[in-house]
Design a protein around this motif. Sequence first.
Motif, PDB file in Angstrom:
ATOM      1  N   GLN A 233       0.818  -1.220   0.000  1.00  0.00           N
ATOM      2  CA  GLN A 233       0.000   0.000   0.000  1.00  0.00           C
ATOM      3  C   GLN A 233       0.850   1.268   0.000  1.00  0.00           C
ATOM      4  OE1 GLN A 233      -2.322  -0.895   3.503  1.00  0.00           O
ATOM      5  NE2 GLN A 233      -4.084  -1.602   2.318  1.00  0.00           N
ATOM      6  N   THR A 234       2.054   1.190   0.572  1.00  0.00           N
ATOM      7  CA  THR A 234       2.855   2.415   0.707  1.00  0.00           C
ATOM      8  C   THR A 234       3.951   2.535  -0.355  1.00  0.00           C
ATOM      9  OG1 THR A 234       4.188   1.264   2.358  1.00  0.00           O
ATOM     10  CG2 THR A 234       2.486   2.728   3.183  1.00  0.00           C
ATOM     11  N   ARG A 235       4.410   1.410  -0.924  1.00  0.00           N
ATOM     12  CA  ARG A 235       5.549   1.474  -1.852  1.00  0.00           C
ATOM     13  C   ARG A 235       5.154   1.282  -3.310  1.00  0.00           C
ATOM     14  NH1 ARG A 235      11.181  -1.643  -0.425  1.00  0.00           N
ATOM     15  NH2 ARG A 235      12.103  -0.249  -1.926  1.00  0.00           N
ATOM     16  N   GLN A 236       4.002   0.703  -3.550  1.00  0.00           N
ATOM     17  CA  GLN A 236       3.654   0.317  -4.924  1.00  0.00           C
ATOM     18  C   GLN A 236       2.433   1.078  -5.415  1.00  0.00           C
ATOM     19  OE1 GLN A 236       5.801  -1.509  -6.415  1.00  0.00           O
ATOM     20  NE2 GLN A 236       6.880  -2.413  -4.673  1.00  0.00           N
ATOM     21  N   LYS A 237       2.308   1.144  -6.735  1.00  0.00           N
ATOM     22  CA  LYS A 237       1.113   1.802  -7.285  1.00  0.00           C
ATOM     23  C   LYS A 237      -0.032   0.797  -7.352  1.00  0.00           C
ATOM     24  CE  LYS A 237       2.352   1.172 -12.067  1.00  0.00           C
ATOM     25  NZ  LYS A 237       2.019   1.302 -13.350  1.00  0.00           N
ATOM     26  N   PRO A 238      -1.282   1.304  -7.311  1.00  0.00           N
ATOM     27  CA  PRO A 238      -2.420   0.380  -7.335  1.00  0.00           C
ATOM     28  C   PRO A 238      -2.461  -0.446  -8.623  1.00  0.00           C
ATOM     29  CG  PRO A 238      -3.121   2.625  -6.789  1.00  0.00           C
ATOM     30  CD  PRO A 238      -1.688   2.708  -7.206  1.00  0.00           C
ATOM     31  N   MET A 239      -3.024  -1.628  -8.507  1.00  0.00           N
ATOM     32  CA  MET A 239      -3.324  -2.483  -9.667  1.00  0.00           C
ATOM     33  C   MET A 239      -2.117  -2.794 -10.547  1.00  0.00           C
ATOM     34  SD  MET A 239      -6.521  -3.545  -9.987  1.00  0.00           S
ATOM     35  CE  MET A 239      -6.991  -3.668 -11.698  1.00  0.00           C
ATOM     36  N   ARG A 240      -0.928  -2.851  -9.930  1.00  0.00           N
ATOM     37  CA  ARG A 240       0.242  -3.177 -10.755  1.00  0.00           C
ATOM     38  C   ARG A 240       0.204  -4.655 -11.118  1.00  0.00           C
ATOM     39  NH1 ARG A 240       5.090  -5.231  -7.696  1.00  0.00           N
ATOM     40  NH2 ARG A 240       4.317  -5.775  -5.645  1.00  0.00           N
ATOM     41  N   HIS A 241       0.877  -5.016 -12.174  1.00  0.00           N
ATOM     42  CA  HIS A 241       1.014  -6.434 -12.514  1.00  0.00           C
ATOM     43  C   HIS A 241       2.090  -7.000 -11.592  1.00  0.00           C
ATOM     44  CE1 HIS A 241       1.530 -10.146 -14.643  1.00  0.00           C
ATOM     45  NE2 HIS A 241       2.808  -9.889 -14.810  1.00  0.00           N
ATOM     46  N   ILE A 242       1.745  -7.961 -10.733  1.00  0.00           N
ATOM     47  CA  ILE A 242       2.708  -8.491  -9.763  1.00  0.00           C
ATOM     48  C   ILE A 242       3.331  -9.779 -10.299  1.00  0.00           C
ATOM     49  CG2 ILE A 242       3.064  -9.310  -7.400  1.00  0.00           C
ATOM     50  CD1 ILE A 242       0.682  -7.610  -6.524  1.00  0.00           C
ATOM     51  N   ASP A 243       4.630  -9.717 -10.562  1.00  0.00           N
ATOM     52  CA  ASP A 243       5.371 -10.929 -10.949  1.00  0.00           C
ATOM     53  C   ASP A 243       6.333 -11.232  -9.804  1.00  0.00           C
ATOM     54  OD1 ASP A 243       7.010 -12.870 -11.892  1.00  0.00           O
ATOM     55  OD2 ASP A 243       7.638 -11.807 -13.708  1.00  0.00           O
ATOM     56  N   PRO A 244       6.007 -12.204  -8.934  1.00  0.00           N
ATOM     57  CA  PRO A 244       6.836 -12.450  -7.744  1.00  0.00           C
ATOM     58  C   PRO A 244       8.282 -12.790  -8.092  1.00  0.00           C
ATOM     59  CG  PRO A 244       4.851 -13.824  -7.712  1.00  0.00           C
ATOM     60  CD  PRO A 244       4.886 -13.145  -9.052  1.00  0.00           C
ATOM     61  N   SER A 245       8.488 -13.455  -9.219  1.00  0.00           N
ATOM     62  CA  SER A 245       9.860 -13.866  -9.543  1.00  0.00           C
ATOM     63  C   SER A 245      10.701 -12.676 -10.005  1.00  0.00           C
ATOM     64  CB  SER A 245       9.852 -14.958 -10.611  1.00  0.00           C
ATOM     65  OG  SER A 245       9.225 -14.458 -11.763  1.00  0.00           O
ATOM     66  N   ALA A 246      10.079 -11.527 -10.295  1.00  0.00           N
ATOM     67  CA  ALA A 246      10.833 -10.365 -10.803  1.00  0.00           C
ATOM     68  C   ALA A 246      11.287  -9.428  -9.679  1.00  0.00           C
ATOM     69  CB  ALA A 246       9.975  -9.593 -11.798  1.00  0.00           C
ATOM     70  N   HIS A 247      11.116  -9.812  -8.433  1.00  0.00           N
ATOM     71  CA  HIS A 247      11.447  -8.887  -7.343  1.00  0.00           C
ATOM     72  C   HIS A 247      12.947  -8.915  -7.013  1.00  0.00           C
ATOM     73  CE1 HIS A 247      11.624 -12.447  -4.733  1.00  0.00           C
ATOM     74  NE2 HIS A 247      12.250 -11.673  -3.862  1.00  0.00           N
ATOM     75  N   THR A 248      13.429  -7.814  -6.424  1.00  0.00           N
ATOM     76  CA  THR A 248      14.766  -7.822  -5.815  1.00  0.00           C
ATOM     77  C   THR A 248      14.603  -7.320  -4.386  1.00  0.00           C
ATOM     78  OG1 THR A 248      15.213  -5.605  -6.650  1.00  0.00           O
ATOM     79  CG2 THR A 248      16.123  -7.434  -7.935  1.00  0.00           C
ATOM     80  N   TYR A 249      15.503  -7.749  -3.511  1.00  0.00           N
ATOM     81  CA  TYR A 249      15.446  -7.395  -2.088  1.00  0.00           C
ATOM     82  C   TYR A 249      16.323  -6.171  -1.828  1.00  0.00           C
ATOM     83  CZ  TYR A 249      16.472  -7.783   2.929  1.00  0.00           C
ATOM     84  OH  TYR A 249      16.652  -7.517   4.259  1.00  0.00           O
ATOM     85  N   ASP A 250      15.799  -5.143  -1.150  1.00  0.00           N
ATOM     86  CA  ASP A 250      16.630  -3.982  -0.808  1.00  0.00           C
ATOM     87  C   ASP A 250      16.540  -3.647   0.692  1.00  0.00           C
ATOM     88  OD1 ASP A 250      14.121  -2.866  -0.626  1.00  0.00           O
ATOM     89  OD2 ASP A 250      14.501  -1.189  -1.990  1.00  0.00           O
ATOM     90  N   GLY A 251      16.269  -4.672   1.519  1.00  0.00           N
ATOM     91  CA  GLY A 251      16.232  -4.480   2.976  1.00  0.00           C
ATOM     92  C   GLY A 251      17.637  -4.568   3.563  1.00  0.00           C
ATOM     93  N   PRO A 252      17.732  -4.668   4.898  1.00  0.00           N
ATOM     94  CA  PRO A 252      19.050  -4.723   5.553  1.00  0.00           C
ATOM     95  C   PRO A 252      19.870  -5.921   5.074  1.00  0.00           C
ATOM     96  CG  PRO A 252      17.285  -4.539   7.178  1.00  0.00           C
ATOM     97  CD  PRO A 252      16.627  -4.770   5.863  1.00  0.00           C
ATOM     98  N   PRO A 253      21.189  -5.792   5.056  1.00  0.00           N
ATOM     99  CA  PRO A 253      22.022  -6.947   4.712  1.00  0.00           C
ATOM    100  C   PRO A 253      21.963  -7.982   5.847  1.00  0.00           C
ATOM    101  CG  PRO A 253      23.381  -5.107   5.408  1.00  0.00           C
ATOM    102  CD  PRO A 253      21.974  -4.598   5.379  1.00  0.00           C
ATOM    103  N   SER A 254      22.512  -9.177   5.592  1.00  0.00           N
ATOM    104  CA  SER A 254      22.494 -10.237   6.616  1.00  0.00           C
ATOM    105  C   SER A 254      23.123  -9.736   7.907  1.00  0.00           C
ATOM    106  CB  SER A 254      23.292 -11.448   6.132  1.00  0.00           C
ATOM    107  OG  SER A 254      22.599 -12.059   5.094  1.00  0.00           O
ATOM    108  N   ARG A 255      22.512 -10.050   9.025  1.00  0.00           N
ATOM    109  CA  ARG A 255      23.060  -9.653  10.339  1.00  0.00           C
ATOM    110  C   ARG A 255      22.719 -10.704  11.378  1.00  0.00           C
ATOM    111  NH1 ARG A 255      19.177  -4.373  11.580  1.00  0.00           N
ATOM    112  NH2 ARG A 255      17.383  -5.074  10.392  1.00  0.00           N
ATOM    113  N   GLU A 256      23.398 -10.620  12.523  1.00  0.00           N
ATOM    114  CA  GLU A 256      23.257 -11.643  13.575  1.00  0.00           C
ATOM    115  C   GLU A 256      22.387 -11.119  14.714  1.00  0.00           C
ATOM    116  OE1 GLU A 256      25.287 -14.628  13.682  1.00  0.00           O
ATOM    117  OE2 GLU A 256      25.906 -14.122  11.634  1.00  0.00           O
TER     118      GLU A 256
END
Length: 260
Positions: A233-256
């Motif tokens: 709801q906050t990052r994407q535009k409404p009614m976008r075509h969602i292709d789950p395999s086309a995503h990339t991750y931009d969250g925090p890097p691996s941590r302990e």
Amino acid sequence: MPSVPWKTAITRIEPNRVAVRGYDIADLMGRVSFGEVVYLILRGELPSAEVGRLMDAILVSSVDHGVTPPSVNAARTVAGTGASLSQSVAAGISSINRWHGGAIEDCAIQLRRIVDRCERDGGSLDDAADAELAQMKTRGERMSGFGHRVHTKDPRTARLFELASQSGATGTCVAAALAVERAFGRVGKSLPINVDGAIGAVLADLGFEQGAMNGLFMIARTPGLVAHVVEEQTRQKPMRHIDPSAHTYDGPPSREVSQR
Ligand SMILES: CC(C)(COP(=O)(O)OP(=O)(O)OC[C@H]1O[C@@H](n2cnc3c(N)ncnc32)[C@H](O)[C@@H]1OP(=O)(O)O)[C@@H](O)C(=O)NCCC(=O)NCCS
């Protein structure tokens, strides 16, 4: 016409007091973990500290699995139509069924069948697993809780079995699950025990009622679904075509965890 009185044994509500299975909720707060209170509300008693830790681990294990699971697809798709948080999360929960997140109960039933066969026939669990899988194959049935689209060795399974063993809860169903994994290997199929299978085996050994088992996955996955819907709801535009395999991750890097 007066209503007919009916009974519930879950929570007593009185003015200024809430008691879950007899325990004052204010007394539970800050003293028991969420896993322990989930065990309490489903089974009526507080677990031992070790089983409580295992319950927490079950809930942590299934909090999220990225954007590819059907429940997240459903929740994000519905969110993209302008639906509310509750409607979108409900769509995700509605996708938790036999093949996704809902394999826990079926797996527990199938593992118990293997244990029963072993006791009846007097052979080993490996023999019983071979026989059961052969029969299932002729009926065209799958063994619930085995196989995974992404993982060849589910990282959650070994940890859950380790914690189950530490809690003293490892029993015949966990042993049967390991026998099934070996049986698949003998026929050339490398199908790992997935998180549903691991949870099913552990809950069966803990003596959980079958009807509540899949609920553990729903309880665990709800925070993940809320996070995905809010991000959609906050990052994407409404009614976008969602292709789950086309995503990339931009969250925090691996941590302990130890670094927090
Ligand atoms: C999770 C799942 C859908 C992933 O499937 P997938 O990796 O896409 O694998 P496929 O459906 O393409 O199946 C590949 C082969 O393995 C077999 N297979 C996969 N999972 C199997 C299972 N649980 N029991 C028996 N055979 C299975 C298929 O029959 C197929 O055999 P074939 O090549 O001889 O036709 C699948 O393993 C499954 O249905 N598991 C049971 C349900 C379950 O545990 N769901 C929870 C997932 S976390």
